[in-house]
Design an enzyme around this catalytic site. Structure first.
Site, PDB file in Angstrom:
ATOM      1  CG  HIS A 235      -5.686  -2.341   0.210  1.00  0.00           C
ATOM      2  ND1 HIS A 235      -4.730  -2.348  -0.774  1.00  0.00           N
ATOM      3  CD2 HIS A 235      -5.228  -1.491   1.175  1.00  0.00           C
ATOM      4  CE1 HIS A 235      -3.744  -1.526  -0.435  1.00  0.00           C
ATOM      5  NE2 HIS A 235      -4.016  -1.003   0.750  1.00  0.00           N
TER       6      HIS A 235
ATOM      7  CD  GLU B 206      -5.260  -4.113  -4.053  1.00  0.00           C
ATOM      8  OE1 GLU B 206      -5.495  -3.599  -2.939  1.00  0.00           O
ATOM      9  OE2 GLU B 206      -4.161  -4.601  -4.349  1.00  0.00           O
TER      10      GLU B 206
ATOM     11  CB  SER C 232      -0.956  -0.050   1.193  1.00  0.00           C
ATOM     12  OG  SER C 232      -1.978   0.905   1.078  1.00  0.00           O
TER      13      SER C 232
END
Length: 528
Positions: free
Chosen positions: A443, A339, A219
């Site tokens: 995610h 995600e 990330s």
């Protein structure tokens, strides 16, 4: 809503310095003690690994050192107690869990090594982890690196770096004197580079190979890894890179935009309109941390690398890669299958109707909305929120599959080895568990497969997948060629179908064409 967060250790707020009295000339006599270039450190020897926590790699960036490049840690006498983590960097706890802290003294790292090196190997490969959290939250000590170290036969270093306004504030008043050569706003990036320099100098004492270092992050940590990939000031600090779940083709903040935000924050904390840049900088350095964090959050400001203006990040990452002006190392790069389900579920924790979904798409895509809805009709999905998150996962965000394909192809054209993946276990423990919503492979879900227990427990098939992923990741760190025992060959990326999909069970690991799967040709036709 039930939140699955990461516990943030707070022990650093209790103990300052952490020195155990000992003669300054003492030499390491047990595996628990290692000599670094600033002094002896004592860690913990466990059954399968050694753990050294809270080791300073720079001076505390406080007082006059706030918003300045990190300075080398000062040497100490005696033996430093590295058996507990120090503070996370100042942050306001995110919605998915954690703690709020206001500590600026936070530039520490943690080292995990296996107890025994595999037969026939001497110095071990090194993996340096940049944690995620939007460059606003997180801490290196939250990540249990024991499986990577022991199963993979590597040394793992997890790093703290300055966050939020303390790590990423850009203001021209901070670019004066000796700091003129640095674009303000990249302090967190410079912290990571200082940690990498510490690794080059010290990791041999822990049994690591300073000539074989892999930078990896997820990330925001992936965004920072991509920035370090193209940063001239990071040249020679790492030999391979693994950005997870943020594309190296994604734009960084611009100098103009970041400095406009910085001016807004200076105004909000009462530091605008000073007679000189020096007075503005002094005013900003005197603002309490809590005020900075709360003002930054109230203005909904973003944090992350700033492109332009200096030698740290002179170009946008995509531009630097296209021009071949980047650190030419092997790359493993990928994202997760779903995600954006994390972010859609946080924005819409309650169900939405098909009509609401269509209205959202019209607000996003205007004249192209009908084409998008024809490609992603609500009736094809069990929940309109799943339809919306599929759109946003496929295209239009820094996490999107099509933007990752752009990065794979650009890096491959630039001539460096690229290994592309997509994590696809839709039964993985989620970061946020929203009742009535299928989080899928949202995610951050791949992280538990590398760092056990981070978001929850794994079943038997998932543990097998975790074994394979750890093998792939650590073999890439060792040789730049990812392999895993009893698992499929991972092809070097040369076409859109050379992406390895990771899911549990028979044939769960297999090549896939994510460009077809995510309708990238369709999206390209719209964007053009």
């Amino acid at each position: 809503m039930r939140l699955k967060g990461v516990a943030i250790p707070m022990s650093a707020l209790v103990v300052a310095g952490g020195l155990v009295p000992a003669p300054a000339s003492a030499a390491p006599s047990t595996p628990a003690v290692v000599r670094t270039d600033t002094g002896l450190v004592r860690g913990e020897v466990r059954q399968d690994d050694r753990l050294f926590q809270g080791v300073p790699f720079a001076q505390p960036p406080t007082g006059a050192l706030r918003w300045r490049p990190p300075q080398p840690a000062r040497p100490w006498s005696g033996t430093y107690d590295a058996t507990f983590p120090r503070s996370q960097c100042a942050q306001i706890a995110p919605v998915y869990g954690g703690e709020t802290t206001y500590a600026e003294d936070c530039l520490y790292l943690n080292v995990t090594t296996p107890n025994r090196a595999p037969k026939g190997r001497h110095a071990l490969p090194v993996m340096v982890w940049a944690h995620g959290g939007s460059n606003l939250t997180g801490t290196g000590s939250a990540y249990n690196a024991s499986k990577l170290a022991v199963r993979g036969g590597v040394i793992v270093v997890t790093v703290n770096y300055r966050l939020g306004p303390l790590g990423w504030l850009a203001h021209p008043a901070l670019e004066t004197g000796a700091d003129r050569r640095y674009q303000a706003g990249n302090y967190g990036l410079l912290d990571q580079q200082a940690a990498l320099r510490w690794v080059r100098r010290n990791i041999a004492a822990f049994g690591g190979d300073p000539r074989n270092v892999t930078l990896f992050g997820e990330s925001a940590g992936a965004a920072d890894s991509c920035a370090n990939l193209v940063s001239p000031s990071a040249a020679g600090l790492f030999d391979k890179v693994i950005p997870e779940s943020l594309s190296c083709a994604a734009p960084a903040r611009t100098e103009a935009g970041a400095e406009a935000d910085g001016a807004g924050l200076a105004d909000a904390v009462g530091c605008a309109g000073k007679a000189s840049p020096a007075e503005t900088a002094a005013c900003l350095r005197a603002v309490p941390v809590r005020t900075l964090l709360e003002s930054f959050q109230a203005k909904n400001m973003t944090a992350g690398p700033v492109a332009g203006g200096d030698r740290v990040l002179p170009l946008q990452p995509a531009q630097a890669i296209a021009q071949g002006r980047f650190n030419r190392v092997s790359v493993m790069h990928g994202n997760t299958l779903d995600e954006m389900r994390l972010f859609v579920s946080l924005s819409y924790p309650q169900p939405i109707t098909a009509a609401q979904y269509e209205g959202i798409v019209h607000s996003m895509y205007g004249a192209d909305a009908d084409k998008v809805l024809a490609r992603y009709p609500a009736r094809n999905y069990p929940d309109p929120r799943i339809a919306l998150s599929t759109i946003e996962t496929d295209f239009g965000t820094s996490l999107s599959t099509c933007l990752h394909q752009d990065a794979f192809q650009a890096l491959s054209r630039a001539g460096v080895p690229v290994y592309a993946y997509q994590f696809a276990d839709r039964t993985a423990p989620p970061l946020v568990d929203v009742p009535g919503f299928d989080e899928g492979a949202e995610h951050a879900t791949e992280l538990t497969y590398l760092f056990p227990g981070l978001l929850g427990d794994l079943n038997a098939q998932q543990r097998q997948l975790s074994d394979a992923m750890v093998d792939y990741w650590t073999s890439f760190a060792r040789t730049a060629h990812p392999t895993a025992a009893n698992a499929p060959h991972w092809p070097r990326f040369r076409s859109p179908s050379d992406v390895l999909s990771f899911a549990p069970g028979p044939n769960g690991i297999h090549p896939t064409d994510t460009a077809v799967q995510s309708n990238c040709a369709f999206w390209k036709s719209l964007s053009s």
